[in-house]
Design a protein around this motif. Sequence first.
Motif, PDB file in Angstrom:
ATOM      1  N   ASP A  30     -11.587  12.415   4.499  1.00  0.00           N
ATOM      2  CA  ASP A  30     -10.311  12.766   4.996  1.00  0.00           C
ATOM      3  C   ASP A  30      -9.629  11.188   5.323  1.00  0.00           C
ATOM      4  O   ASP A  30     -10.188  10.326   5.858  1.00  0.00           O
ATOM      5  N   VAL A  31      -8.653  10.758   4.434  1.00  0.00           N
ATOM      6  CA  VAL A  31      -8.244   9.425   4.241  1.00  0.00           C
ATOM      7  C   VAL A  31      -6.602   9.206   4.349  1.00  0.00           C
ATOM      8  O   VAL A  31      -5.928  10.317   3.995  1.00  0.00           O
ATOM      9  N   SER A  32      -6.143   8.403   4.858  1.00  0.00           N
ATOM     10  CA  SER A  32      -4.681   7.761   4.930  1.00  0.00           C
ATOM     11  C   SER A  32      -4.839   6.700   4.090  1.00  0.00           C
ATOM     12  O   SER A  32      -5.415   5.925   4.388  1.00  0.00           O
ATOM     13  N   ILE A  33      -3.882   6.702   2.989  1.00  0.00           N
ATOM     14  CA  ILE A  33      -3.652   5.590   2.102  1.00  0.00           C
ATOM     15  C   ILE A  33      -2.068   4.944   2.095  1.00  0.00           C
ATOM     16  O   ILE A  33      -1.200   5.678   1.867  1.00  0.00           O
ATOM     17  N   ASP A  34      -2.059   3.665   2.290  1.00  0.00           N
ATOM     18  CA  ASP A  34      -0.941   2.908   2.062  1.00  0.00           C
ATOM     19  C   ASP A  34      -1.338   2.006   1.135  1.00  0.00           C
ATOM     20  O   ASP A  34      -2.251   1.337   0.649  1.00  0.00           O
ATOM     21  N   LEU A  35      -0.159   2.019   0.059  1.00  0.00           N
ATOM     22  CA  LEU A  35      -0.258   1.249  -1.209  1.00  0.00           C
ATOM     23  C   LEU A  35       0.929   0.198  -1.082  1.00  0.00           C
ATOM     24  O   LEU A  35       2.297   0.474  -1.170  1.00  0.00           O
ATOM     25  N   LEU A  36       0.304  -0.922  -1.113  1.00  0.00           N
ATOM     26  CA  LEU A  36       1.071  -2.322  -0.914  1.00  0.00           C
ATOM     27  C   LEU A  36       1.588  -2.880  -1.965  1.00  0.00           C
ATOM     28  O   LEU A  36       0.650  -3.013  -2.686  1.00  0.00           O
ATOM     29  N   GLU A  37       2.614  -3.307  -2.166  1.00  0.00           N
ATOM     30  CA  GLU A  37       3.200  -3.885  -3.435  1.00  0.00           C
ATOM     31  C   GLU A  37       4.149  -4.956  -2.921  1.00  0.00           C
ATOM     32  O   GLU A  37       5.129  -4.957  -2.242  1.00  0.00           O
ATOM     33  N   ARG A  38       4.101  -6.109  -3.788  1.00  0.00           N
ATOM     34  CA  ARG A  38       4.854  -7.448  -3.535  1.00  0.00           C
ATOM     35  C   ARG A  38       6.337  -7.241  -3.850  1.00  0.00           C
ATOM     36  O   ARG A  38       7.219  -7.832  -3.489  1.00  0.00           O
ATOM     37  N   LEU A  39       6.625  -6.259  -4.871  1.00  0.00           N
ATOM     38  CA  LEU A  39       7.911  -6.228  -5.645  1.00  0.00           C
ATOM     39  C   LEU A  39       8.584  -5.079  -4.752  1.00  0.00           C
ATOM     40  O   LEU A  39       7.804  -4.098  -4.666  1.00  0.00           O
TER      41      LEU A  39
END
Length: 496
Positions: A30-39
């Motif tokens: 049971d997971v919440s995922i944020d995908l961070l990107e510098r562009l």
Amino acid sequence: MSTRPLSVAVVGAGPAGIYASDILSKSGLDVSIDLLERLPAPYGLVRYGVAPDHPRIKQIIVALYKILQRGGIRLIGNVEVGRDISVAELRQHYDAIVLATGADTDAELDIPGIDALESFGGADFVSWYDGHPDHPRTWDLSAREVAVIGVGNVALDIARMLAKHPEDLMTTEIPANVVEGLAASPVTDVHVFGRRGPAQVKFTPLELRELGKQPDVDVTVDEEDFEYDAGSEAALRASNQQRQVVKALEGYAMQEPEDLTASRTIHIHLFEAPHAILLDEGGHVRGLRTERTRLNGDGSVSGTGVFRDWPAQAVYRAVGYAGSPIEGLPFDAQRRVVPNEGGRVIGEDGTPLTGVYATGWIRRGPVGLIGSTKSDAQETIGNLVADAQAGLLHADDETQVGHEAVVALLEQRGVPYTTWQGWELLDAYERRLGEDYGPVQLTSGERRERERVKVVSREAMTAISRGADAPADPVALIGRPDPARLPARLRHLLGR
């Protein structure tokens, strides 16, 4: 035990980060995922590291798009870790972080003259012709003769982009400032140098074969550059791909001189190790000195003491990519990776940092293709899942954990972050630029439509992604080239 979902930040929205996020989302946790990107845009080196005339490779974006489009992985773009938010803050607000920042700079080449003004890093040139928002809009393309050091696909991309006529790039997403730069180039000869032989080059067969299919560009290889020792023969027996590479090289070597009539030529030189970049009295590049090498029996080479000077007014090094350190995390400066064991990041005391992982090129260095990236992600996420199941990852302070806390922090700091919905706005905008451009005519006379034209300015990308008006910056937006800056032979592309 906490009953809330595990909160994970994946840093880097290239293939490594997206595959890791996808695998984690299907792990059963049971997971919440944020995908961070510098562009402001996702896809990493697939968008900013693949030559624009390779649409088949760019089809990888279709697979990555489907992963993010289905939801469940939240993209937070235009956010640079270390500038907009620190690693310490990520560790505070997430139960785990996965580093997938890749390799974004050039590996070093320590030879005399390497710091000359006309000595360029291949990664920088790729970023320029791919319209990377953090790189200059202009490039010095005044050289008639160019040397490219390296025998991998990046070296081939650089050589091809330098030699290719701009007319045959106009159906791609190539930005107009790049078209204008290439159109003014006087280049006639591009020399590609490798220190070992045909059995050791790192080209792929498809890339090498396509090199010879460009209109008005010849490709040559010297017949003297075909030598094999026991190590070479073993390498060829073990790899069908390498045998195909050698066959393609031999095909270029066997061409008849009278058939080589193109205005531009790519010369591939093997057994030539770079020794020094030669400079004139004003400190500008005038040539490259190489040392002839010979095979040692095991596929390695040694210098012969025989040197040759090649005329060149610019030198590009394409000897590999390198990762960059991330403030707040350990870094192996020699290997240019984050130290890790199976994707678990190792601290200075030699023990794993709880909840910190790495995958892709920042984990293992810039080697391997998409298959290796997926394998990396499987192992790294497998270890993250094992740690979560062992109860090692949940943070104690639940009120400060997760997406909402980080978004609130970014908004408090005035960081103009972008989202997946924002990327869809920018994607549609670039596609409209392609449609508005209209059909273009290749040197063959064939007419084709453009799928998209890439927006270059970070300001414009961010504004479009956030639903605001794009800034009125014709150089930044890159819709159509300025006809006044193009030679007459290209003005027909604009109907002028």
